[in-house]
Design a protein around this motif. Sequence first.
Motif, PDB file in Angstrom:
ATOM      1  N   UNK A   1      -3.598  12.731   9.181  1.00 28.29           N
ATOM      2  CA  UNK A   1      -4.222  12.385  10.464  1.00 28.29           C
ATOM      3  C   UNK A   1      -5.700  12.724  10.506  1.00 28.29           C
ATOM      4  N   UNK A   2      -6.141  13.626   9.627  1.00 24.95           N
ATOM      5  CA  UNK A   2      -7.544  14.057   9.619  1.00 24.95           C
ATOM      6  C   UNK A   2      -8.369  13.360   8.541  1.00 24.95           C
ATOM      7  N   UNK A   3      -7.829  12.326   7.920  1.00 22.62           N
ATOM      8  CA  UNK A   3      -8.584  11.566   6.925  1.00 22.62           C
ATOM      9  C   UNK A   3      -9.520  10.591   7.638  1.00 22.62           C
TER      10      UNK A   3
ATOM     11  N   UNK B   1      -6.084   3.021  -9.517  1.00 13.61           N
ATOM     12  CA  UNK B   1      -5.050   3.684 -10.308  1.00 13.61           C
ATOM     13  C   UNK B   1      -4.188   4.591  -9.442  1.00 13.61           C
ATOM     14  N   UNK B   2      -4.806   5.315  -8.510  1.00 17.33           N
ATOM     15  CA  UNK B   2      -4.040   6.232  -7.654  1.00 17.33           C
ATOM     16  C   UNK B   2      -3.056   5.463  -6.774  1.00 17.33           C
ATOM     17  N   UNK B   3      -3.478   4.311  -6.251  1.00 21.46           N
ATOM     18  CA  UNK B   3      -2.570   3.500  -5.425  1.00 21.46           C
ATOM     19  C   UNK B   3      -1.501   2.842  -6.281  1.00 21.46           C
ATOM     20  N   UNK B   4      -1.869   2.437  -7.478  1.00 22.02           N
ATOM     21  CA  UNK B   4      -0.892   1.815  -8.369  1.00 22.02           C
ATOM     22  C   UNK B   4       0.228   2.798  -8.718  1.00 22.02           C
TER      23      UNK B   4
ATOM     24  N   UNK C   1       2.366   0.079   2.585  1.00 22.82           N
ATOM     25  CA  UNK C   1       1.219   0.688   1.918  1.00 22.82           C
ATOM     26  C   UNK C   1       0.388  -0.367   1.204  1.00 22.82           C
ATOM     27  N   UNK C   2       1.032  -1.276   0.486  1.00 23.63           N
ATOM     28  CA  UNK C   2       0.295  -2.322  -0.221  1.00 23.63           C
ATOM     29  C   UNK C   2      -0.448  -3.223   0.765  1.00 23.63           C
ATOM     30  N   UNK C   3       0.193  -3.559   1.863  1.00 28.79           N
ATOM     31  CA  UNK C   3      -0.461  -4.372   2.888  1.00 28.79           C
ATOM     32  C   UNK C   3      -1.639  -3.619   3.499  1.00 28.79           C
ATOM     33  N   UNK C   4      -1.444  -2.331   3.771  1.00 24.52           N
ATOM     34  CA  UNK C   4      -2.526  -1.537   4.336  1.00 24.52           C
ATOM     35  C   UNK C   4      -3.718  -1.447   3.399  1.00 24.52           C
ATOM     36  N   UNK C   5      -3.459  -1.278   2.098  1.00 24.74           N
ATOM     37  CA  UNK C   5      -4.536  -1.205   1.116  1.00 24.74           C
ATOM     38  C   UNK C   5      -5.258  -2.545   1.004  1.00 24.74           C
TER      39      UNK C   5
ATOM     40  N   UNK D   1       2.693   6.743   7.648  1.00 26.14           N
ATOM     41  CA  UNK D   1       1.531   7.354   8.301  1.00 26.14           C
ATOM     42  C   UNK D   1       0.279   7.180   7.442  1.00 26.14           C
ATOM     43  N   UNK D   2       0.433   7.347   6.140  1.00 23.34           N
ATOM     44  CA  UNK D   2      -0.711   7.173   5.233  1.00 23.34           C
ATOM     45  C   UNK D   2      -1.151   5.713   5.207  1.00 23.34           C
ATOM     46  N   UNK D   3      -0.187   4.780   5.179  1.00 19.36           N
ATOM     47  CA  UNK D   3      -0.511   3.346   5.163  1.00 19.36           C
ATOM     48  C   UNK D   3      -1.310   2.956   6.405  1.00 19.36           C
ATOM     49  N   UNK D   4      -0.936   3.504   7.567  1.00 24.37           N
ATOM     50  CA  UNK D   4      -1.659   3.195   8.802  1.00 24.37           C
ATOM     51  C   UNK D   4      -3.084   3.730   8.753  1.00 24.37           C
TER      52      UNK D   4
END
Length: 590
Positions: free
Chosen positions: A274-276, A332-335, A351-355, A305-308
Amino acid sequence: MLHTWGRLRIGSMPVSYHQLQQALWNLHLSRFLTRRVEPKGDSMFAFYCVRRLESPSRQVTMIRSGTPLLALILVANVFSQDVGPRSTDAKPDQGAIPKGKSKRSNVKAPAIDADVRSLVDETEALPPEFASDALLQLVENGFIRNDGLKNKLLSRAFQKASASHDEVMLRPWGVNVEETPQGLHAIASTVTRLDRISLQTRVIRGLFSFNPRQARDMFESMPPPRIQPVACSENWYVVPDSYYDTLGMLVEHGFSPRDIAGGFRTRYVNTVIQNIHSHVELAPMAQVLSTGNFTVQELREIVPAYAATVDGLSGDAFTFDVIMSEPDRLLESFSRLIESLRKADVDSRPLLLGFRNYLVLNFSGPSCGTTQISNVHGSSLPGAVLRFNKRFAAALTRANLGPIRESEIKSDRKENVERNATPRRWQSQAYSQLSVSLQRLTSPGRKTSSAGTNSEWLSQAGDLLSQVTAWSDTSEPETEFFHQKAILIEGLAERTIGTSMHAEVLATFIGFLEQNSYQKVGAIDWFLYAKKLLSAGAESGNASADARVLLDSREPVLSIYAKLELLSQSAKGSPSGAHPGQDLKKQEHK
């Protein structure tokens, strides 16, 4: 002082260290000599607290409680020992008695060497960054053996670090960074790591080795990196990796099975997410999620939560451009995270859609003009987008998502470039001339053992030292002039190691740092050259000699770091089991 604590609960309510510590000081509880804790059920403990009273007729008071009195007992019970000497009435640990001896010796080895204790006391007068770093070095290098004292010093280092001038480490980026004050400050930040985040995470890592629960709570109490957008004119960017590296360590090793099953680790990580607020936080957080040994249930609660957060992150065009100039780490980190989700049978589509949305949003927005457009097959897509489409092709197909197309990010980003004046390079004619002279003073001459056969080289070095010492330029800003002159003297000091001139150059360097204190030019910028001074001696095997010269400096920071260097040297030569500080006074008087 009290120094050992952990996380406990009153019923289902967690009690943090800070709540307990505040309650302790408010209640003025005296020292408990012995105590024992036994679990009773899932949420209640029976506490047996034994306390010596003043009246001989009231030697022991025992309290058992599962009631609200438990709060009072928790405050005292959370601490396991005092920093001060233990009462002689306490029973010795029978398991620690060596075989063949009937009882423990009354002679107790000191918890800290007298010289080390003196050095600890001296750190109190230092600026917070230096005090925190010095205390950390004493603990990290094994000069403090007692866990209780380690706890105390690490807590002090954590508190000192909170007042550091810099919030988070900076890294230089671009060209000619060494000829601008902003770029040199980023270099100094990378070398010294005296920012709040770097120092406080070092404390937590040191504490984790013997008190992981306290380390976890301390991390929770620590404010996350406060990262502000960077102007397009700058030549540095923020690197918060130490914060997320420490989070990864705590996530992997700092939670019990009961904490995990109760959802505490999930809430802990989601609070961080939440603080990112910056692009530089995405890759290290993705790495934490892919390597944290999370359960399937945890991932199903954390990943959305991370994807959002990823989906909605935008702004700070300069930092985005820096990340996308070398996007391999982020991709690489997302892969890896998406692949780990696939293996765990956790839906990775959000997550993929969010990225994907993140890349479209930011490549369609304002730019600082540093992201290159690819010319592959006539494509106008940025290189980072082409790499995304290629690397995630299979995942996009499985998720029924297409690659990013030119039409989605079509915009003339150059029209949105936010242009400010770039950092001004140094214009000093005198510095340029002296710098050329220094470069011509090649170092092979110092390798000659006979100064007589190298008199010409020594004469050139002496003339250059005189010119640098006499140089004064009031037309330059103070910080810039400090950097310029420090670079020249540091270069001379490095080149003259092993020659008859080195002592003179070293004395000049020390005098320059004393005259131009950190109060004038900033602690981190100033310390860059002090650190280089010590590291140059260490690399050449001349560390002890240079450190002994620094011992007599009028600047306490230089003197204390010289003592730390001598402690390290004496520790390397001390017999096993000896206190590393025993030979410090001998070295001081050599």
